[in-house]
Design a protein around this motif. Sequence first.
Motif, PDB file in Angstrom:
ATOM      1  N   GLU A 118       0.854  -1.320  -0.403  1.00  0.00           N
ATOM      2  CA  GLU A 118       0.073   0.078  -0.274  1.00  0.00           C
ATOM      3  C   GLU A 118       1.260   1.400  -0.187  1.00  0.00           C
ATOM      4  OE1 GLU A 118      -2.878   0.079   2.937  1.00  0.00           O
ATOM      5  OE2 GLU A 118      -3.290  -2.678   2.343  1.00  0.00           O
ATOM      6  N   LEU A 119       1.703   0.914   1.060  1.00  0.00           N
ATOM      7  CA  LEU A 119       2.919   2.776   0.878  1.00  0.00           C
ATOM      8  C   LEU A 119       3.311   2.182  -0.250  1.00  0.00           C
ATOM      9  CD1 LEU A 119       5.022   4.403   2.164  1.00  0.00           C
ATOM     10  CD2 LEU A 119       6.069   2.553   2.781  1.00  0.00           C
ATOM     11  N   LEU A 120       3.641   2.048  -1.306  1.00  0.00           N
ATOM     12  CA  LEU A 120       4.778   1.303  -2.271  1.00  0.00           C
ATOM     13  C   LEU A 120       3.663   2.178  -3.598  1.00  0.00           C
ATOM     14  CD1 LEU A 120       7.039  -1.630  -2.516  1.00  0.00           C
ATOM     15  CD2 LEU A 120       7.722   0.776  -2.839  1.00  0.00           C
ATOM     16  N   ALA A 121       2.154   1.506  -3.797  1.00  0.00           N
ATOM     17  CA  ALA A 121       1.424   2.187  -4.637  1.00  0.00           C
ATOM     18  C   ALA A 121       1.389   3.543  -3.495  1.00  0.00           C
ATOM     19  CB  ALA A 121      -0.280   1.627  -4.040  1.00  0.00           C
ATOM     20  N   TRP A 141       0.225  -6.183  10.709  1.00  0.00           N
ATOM     21  CA  TRP A 141       0.226  -7.631  10.197  1.00  0.00           C
ATOM     22  C   TRP A 141      -0.621  -7.715   9.304  1.00  0.00           C
ATOM     23  CZ3 TRP A 141       1.801 -11.548  10.265  1.00  0.00           C
ATOM     24  CH2 TRP A 141       1.008 -12.921   9.682  1.00  0.00           C
ATOM     25  N   ASP A 142      -0.783  -7.677   7.678  1.00  0.00           N
ATOM     26  CA  ASP A 142      -1.735  -8.312   7.189  1.00  0.00           C
ATOM     27  C   ASP A 142      -2.345  -9.965   6.639  1.00  0.00           C
ATOM     28  OD1 ASP A 142      -2.904  -8.296   4.704  1.00  0.00           O
ATOM     29  OD2 ASP A 142      -1.690  -7.765   3.286  1.00  0.00           O
ATOM     30  N   ALA A 143      -3.503  -9.409   7.463  1.00  0.00           N
ATOM     31  CA  ALA A 143      -3.953 -11.466   7.901  1.00  0.00           C
ATOM     32  C   ALA A 143      -3.859 -12.043   6.647  1.00  0.00           C
ATOM     33  CB  ALA A 143      -5.351 -10.616   8.586  1.00  0.00           C
ATOM     34  N   GLU A 144      -4.563 -11.262   5.406  1.00  0.00           N
ATOM     35  CA  GLU A 144      -4.780 -11.847   4.357  1.00  0.00           C
ATOM     36  C   GLU A 144      -3.148 -12.773   3.495  1.00  0.00           C
ATOM     37  OE1 GLU A 144      -6.175 -10.625  -0.405  1.00  0.00           O
ATOM     38  OE2 GLU A 144      -7.273  -9.615   1.684  1.00  0.00           O
ATOM     39  N   ALA A 145      -1.977 -12.057   3.797  1.00  0.00           N
ATOM     40  CA  ALA A 145      -1.398 -12.073   2.988  1.00  0.00           C
ATOM     41  C   ALA A 145      -0.576 -12.927   4.715  1.00  0.00           C
ATOM     42  CB  ALA A 145      -0.379 -11.423   2.646  1.00  0.00           C
ATOM     43  N   LYS A 146      -0.626 -12.747   5.641  1.00  0.00           N
ATOM     44  CA  LYS A 146      -0.049 -13.529   6.646  1.00  0.00           C
ATOM     45  C   LYS A 146       1.222 -13.391   6.358  1.00  0.00           C
ATOM     46  CE  LYS A 146      -3.226 -17.564   6.549  1.00  0.00           C
ATOM     47  NZ  LYS A 146      -4.443 -17.016   7.158  1.00  0.00           N
ATOM     48  N   ARG A 147       1.711 -12.225   6.375  1.00  0.00           N
ATOM     49  CA  ARG A 147       2.694 -11.749   7.101  1.00  0.00           C
ATOM     50  C   ARG A 147       3.254  -9.954   7.846  1.00  0.00           C
ATOM     51  NH1 ARG A 147       6.791 -10.332   2.365  1.00  0.00           N
ATOM     52  NH2 ARG A 147       7.356  -9.055   3.771  1.00  0.00           N
ATOM     53  N   TRP A 148       4.222  -9.903   8.057  1.00  0.00           N
ATOM     54  CA  TRP A 148       3.949  -7.844   8.374  1.00  0.00           C
ATOM     55  C   TRP A 148       5.051  -8.192   7.021  1.00  0.00           C
ATOM     56  CZ3 TRP A 148       2.964  -6.365  13.095  1.00  0.00           C
ATOM     57  CH2 TRP A 148       2.615  -7.574  14.231  1.00  0.00           C
ATOM     58  N   TRP A 149       4.086  -6.124   7.188  1.00  0.00           N
ATOM     59  CA  TRP A 149       5.057  -5.286   6.637  1.00  0.00           C
ATOM     60  C   TRP A 149       5.611  -3.771   6.580  1.00  0.00           C
ATOM     61  CZ3 TRP A 149       5.320  -6.874   1.642  1.00  0.00           C
ATOM     62  CH2 TRP A 149       4.705  -7.750   0.799  1.00  0.00           C
ATOM     63  N   LEU A 150       6.280  -3.400   6.578  1.00  0.00           N
ATOM     64  CA  LEU A 150       7.351  -2.501   6.702  1.00  0.00           C
ATOM     65  C   LEU A 150       6.283  -1.296   6.279  1.00  0.00           C
ATOM     66  CD1 LEU A 150       9.536  -0.931   8.151  1.00  0.00           C
ATOM     67  CD2 LEU A 150      10.593  -0.933   6.474  1.00  0.00           C
ATOM     68  N   VAL A 151       5.420  -0.560   7.359  1.00  0.00           N
ATOM     69  CA  VAL A 151       4.817   0.263   6.972  1.00  0.00           C
ATOM     70  C   VAL A 151       5.247   1.959   6.192  1.00  0.00           C
ATOM     71  CG1 VAL A 151       2.484   1.847   7.516  1.00  0.00           C
ATOM     72  CG2 VAL A 151       3.037   0.097   7.689  1.00  0.00           C
ATOM     73  N   SER A 152       7.010   1.865   7.543  1.00  0.00           N
ATOM     74  CA  SER A 152       7.701   3.542   7.791  1.00  0.00           C
ATOM     75  C   SER A 152       8.167   4.091   6.346  1.00  0.00           C
ATOM     76  CB  SER A 152       7.905   3.150   9.283  1.00  0.00           C
ATOM     77  OG  SER A 152       8.799   2.530   9.635  1.00  0.00           O
ATOM     78  N   GLY A 153       8.553   3.065   5.460  1.00  0.00           N
ATOM     79  CA  GLY A 153       9.080   3.156   4.028  1.00  0.00           C
ATOM     80  C   GLY A 153      10.985   2.298   4.971  1.00  0.00           C
ATOM     81  N   LEU A 154      11.623   2.466   3.882  1.00  0.00           N
ATOM     82  CA  LEU A 154      13.483   2.565   4.300  1.00  0.00           C
ATOM     83  C   LEU A 154      13.843   3.369   5.447  1.00  0.00           C
ATOM     84  CD1 LEU A 154      14.617   1.478   0.952  1.00  0.00           C
ATOM     85  CD2 LEU A 154      13.942  -0.439   3.097  1.00  0.00           C
TER      86      LEU A 154
END
Length: 143
Positions: free
Chosen positions: A60-63, A123-136
């Motif tokens: 979502e951040l990359l979009a 946490w992305d329940a659909e993808a079943k993984r964690w995503w970095l929201v704050s960026g590099l």
Amino acid sequence: MKTTLRSMQSGLAVVMVLVMALAACATPGQRSPRDQLLYDYVSAVRWSDFDAAAMFLDPELLARQPMTDLELERYKQFQVSGYEVKSASEPAEGEYAQVVEIRVVNRHTQVEKIITDRQLWRWDAEAKRWWLVSGLPDLDAAR
């Protein structure tokens, strides 16, 4: 003299058997999926592999803010020389926050600077993984 040498050898043998038995009993602890993902992210950053680190970014951040080739090239100017988690918390369910001190050396000037990276993971329940929201990490934000 022979008796002392035999005693030492048999004592050493007992110690070796005990060490091997303890090593056999020690099983590496299982990491939670979040801890494993954070470990993998830290490994990418510590090796200054920001292309790999970018794969942890929230889609979502990359979009909203796609990374440009120029931004990725900028990361190649830096070598990570240290990475230390200063604090961690779970601000809400499905969120994980960390404050990390990252030391980077500019490959051209050989000047080291310290960056404070405030990471937010979701946490992305659909993808079943964690995503970095704050960026590099922001390489221009020295503390």
